[in-house]
Design an enzyme around this catalytic site. Structure first.
Site, PDB file in Angstrom:
ATOM      1  N   TRP B 105       0.842  -1.178   0.000  1.00  0.00           N
ATOM      2  CA  TRP B 105       0.000   0.000   0.000  1.00  0.00           C
ATOM      3  C   TRP B 105       0.888   1.242   0.000  1.00  0.00           C
ATOM      4  CZ3 TRP B 105       1.462  -2.097   4.565  1.00  0.00           C
ATOM      5  CH2 TRP B 105       1.618  -1.284   5.683  1.00  0.00           C
ATOM      6  N   ASP B 124       5.581  -4.918   3.219  1.00  0.00           N
ATOM      7  CA  ASP B 124       5.664  -5.818   4.376  1.00  0.00           C
ATOM      8  C   ASP B 124       6.823  -6.793   4.200  1.00  0.00           C
ATOM      9  OD1 ASP B 124       3.462  -4.724   5.630  1.00  0.00           O
ATOM     10  OD2 ASP B 124       2.049  -6.184   4.811  1.00  0.00           O
TER      11      ASP B 124
END
Lengths: 413, 183
Positions: B105, B124
């Site tokens: 994101w 991540d």
């Protein structure tokens, strides 16, 4: 030095009298040996029960909101979502969606719907599904049980979006339905569910009798995804879903017709409240009580971008009248968290002191039971305690303590 | 670690991220020493005299806004997770043994040193269990799951070999013209 004879005699006579008295009167019978190998079963589902998942302990505890007691615990696999079980009263089963890795945290991933007996909590079976079930931190609307409790709809993200349909009656995966640009599952009937989409529309998926996709129908665009998006934590009222927007407008979506129809939005805040920066926020901030038609919304005062912040007030609205009817204050959960840690009795002076000096961090999540004397549960995601309130009067009844370590999930079965 | 210790740590962290970095500095500056402190604040420097047109090295920031192990670090304006800088990695690299997810994101954060808006990727790091340190959740410009590339609730390890979430980085994409709608 030995005991003088006379004293020893008196003691011996006294002991003999005590033993004799007990034997004669039988006032204190011997305890019977306990039976080994006993496991309890869950009591029947009741309106004031609540599931509280924990993402660290990887399970969900079922509490009785009236007594504050734990009734049982159901496991869930590792993951950020917290996955409370879904209950089928018709089948007397619980369902947990679990991504599982072959070697714990590594190896091949396989996803399952694990089936529990809702009385014994024994695992009855499992259904393998595509290894794409979505993991989303807030844990909301990831899995939906259709109203007749035959089909389960599971939101997938890999990262493209789809929904897996599972037939619980035949215990088989039915099919995967692509919902490009849309996300999450909101049940709207026995063969349909809604999703929210990135183009500002709501989409309804309608299934045939066997759970296969029949058609997808979209609403007209009705919200601004960037400027005033809908919170994806909605509240259900039958075939209607209520979603508040970031800026505090309520959108009511009716899924009962051929296609989703959206009523004109209305504001949850008046001008003065907006100037005071009241906002909706939290993890599960909206709950609806069907019997009274009242919407419970968790609010705080904050800037834009505070839409996940906890709040210390719940504002209750009569949705039909489009008016706020009362406010419920959330008490600080810190005393409830600390009492068992510090061995402090509830109602003691120390408890009072804790309440007087500790701040109130608010709560992230709320849930309301659906009976005629509803309870309102309030949970903070990082404080292992839950407040229990009379939803009608707002009175703080009790706290559920030692709920877990982390997680904002809170589900009334 | 006792539960009480754990709570104190969590609560301190929570306060750190719940009470905004700018509001803390702003209140301190106003309440304690009045306006005299403001020119010293990192955020104020961006508006002061200096070569504002040049792209400043983002890590030359004093205080928490320049510390990637802090929630207040300027790149963390839309992050949700454990900070990789606290987990054996850094704000731009994953800890040993973990894999950076190729998809992510995006946030838009203002660098207080040069006052410019930067696009940030929050990739991540995946393949191990939760790091469990330096949890941080800030939501400037964050949007719900149906707008995935602005959503920080999604486990973005969905794009990696293993979907086990470990921690989050904050990589600069580049300058952007506009800030978040909130700014």
């Amino acid at each position: 030095m030995g005991m003088p004879f006379s004293v020893s005699l008196v003691v011996a006579i006294g002991l003999g009298a005590l033993v004799g008295a007990g034997a004669v009167s039988g006032a204190r019978a011997e305890l019977e040996p306990d039976e080994t190998g006993v496991s309890l079963t869950l009591p029947p589902p009741a309106p004031h029960q609540v599931w509280l998942p924990d993402v660290v302990l990887r399970h969900s505890k079922l509490f009785d909101g009236d007594t504050g007691q734990v009734l049982g615990i159901v496991d869930a696999t590792w993951g950020p979502s917290g996955r409370p079980p879904l209950l089928s009263r018709a089948r007397n089963e619980l369902y947990v969606v679990e991504p599982v890795y072959e070697r714990g945290h590594r190896g091949a991933r396989r996803d399952f719907v694990t089936i529990y007996d809702a009385v014994t909590l024994d695992v009855k079976g499992e259904i393998e599904i595509p290894p794409r079930s979505a993991e989303v931190g807030h844990g909301v609307a990831l899995v939906g049980l259709e109203d007749d409790q035959r089909f389960l709809a599971i939101f997938n993200q890999d990262p493209s979006n789809s929904v897996s349909i599972v037939d619980l009656e035949t215990r088989r995966f039915v099919e995967e339905i692509v919902i490009a640009g849309c996300a999450l599952v909101y049940p709207t009937g026995s063969r349909s569910f809604g999703t929210l989409c990135g183009d500002g529309t709501a989409l309804e998926l309608q299934l045939d009798e066997q759970g296969h996709e029949q058609r997808q129908v979209a609403s007209d665009p009705f919200f601004e995804v960037i400027d005033d998006p809908l919170h994806d934590k909605g509240a259900r009222d039958g075939a209607r879903w209520l979603f508040a927007s970031f800026e505090g407008y309520l959108h009511e979506i009716d899924f009962s017709g051929e296609r989703p129809v959206v009523a004109a939005r209305w504001s949850l805040f008046d001008e003065a409240q907006r100037n005071q920066k009241w906002r909706i926020g939290g993890a599960r901030h909206s709950a609806f009580h069907r019997g009274t038609g009242q919407l419970y919304v968790l609010v705080h005062q904050g800037e834009r971008g505070s839409h996940k912040d906890p709040g210390a007030e719940v504002w209750v609205y009569d949705v039909k009248a489009r008016a706020r009817v009362r406010t419920i204050q959330a008490a600080s959960l810190l005393p409830a968290f600390l009492r068992p840690q510090m061995d402090v009795a509830r109602g003691s002076w120390m408890d009072w002191l804790l309440g007087a000096v500790l701040p109130n961090p608010g709560v992230h999540s709320i849930a309301v039971t659906q009976d005629d004397a509803p309870l309102l549960f309030m949970r903070h995601g990082e404080i292992g305690a839950v407040g229990v309130y009379d939803a009608t009067s707002g009175r703080h009844l009790r706290d559920l303590d030692e709920v877990g370590i982390a997680g904002a999930g809170i589900v009334v079965p | 670690m006792s539960a009480l210790d754990g709570w104190i740590e969590r609560y301190a962290r929570q306060m750190a991220r719940r009470v905004g970095r700018r509001s803390v500095l702003g209140r301190l500056g106003t309440l304690i020493v009045g306006g005299a402190m403001l020119p010293l604040l990192p955020i104020a420097r961006g508006f002061g005299p200096g070569p504002r047109d040049a792209v400043a090295a983002p890590e030359e920031i004093d205080g928490h806004e320049g510390d990637p192990t802090r929630c207040e670090y300027w790149r963390h304006c839309a992050i949700d997770g454990f900070l990789c800088s606290c987990c054996g990695g850094s704000q731009t690299a994953c800890p040993p043994g973990t894999e950076m997810s190729p998809i992510t994101w995006i946030g838009t954060c203002r660098n207080p040193l040069d006052g410019k808006q930067y696009g940030i990727w929050y990739n991540d790091c995946c393949g191990r269990a939760f790091c469990g340190r330096c949890f941080c959740n800030r939501n400037e410009g964050e949007r719900p799951v149906y707008h995935p590339y602005r959503n920080n609730d999604i486990n973005w390890c969905a794009g990696a070999k293993s979907q086990r979430y470990h921690c989050s980085t904050a990589l600069i994409i580049g300058l952007v013209e506009e800030g978040q709608p909130e700014q």
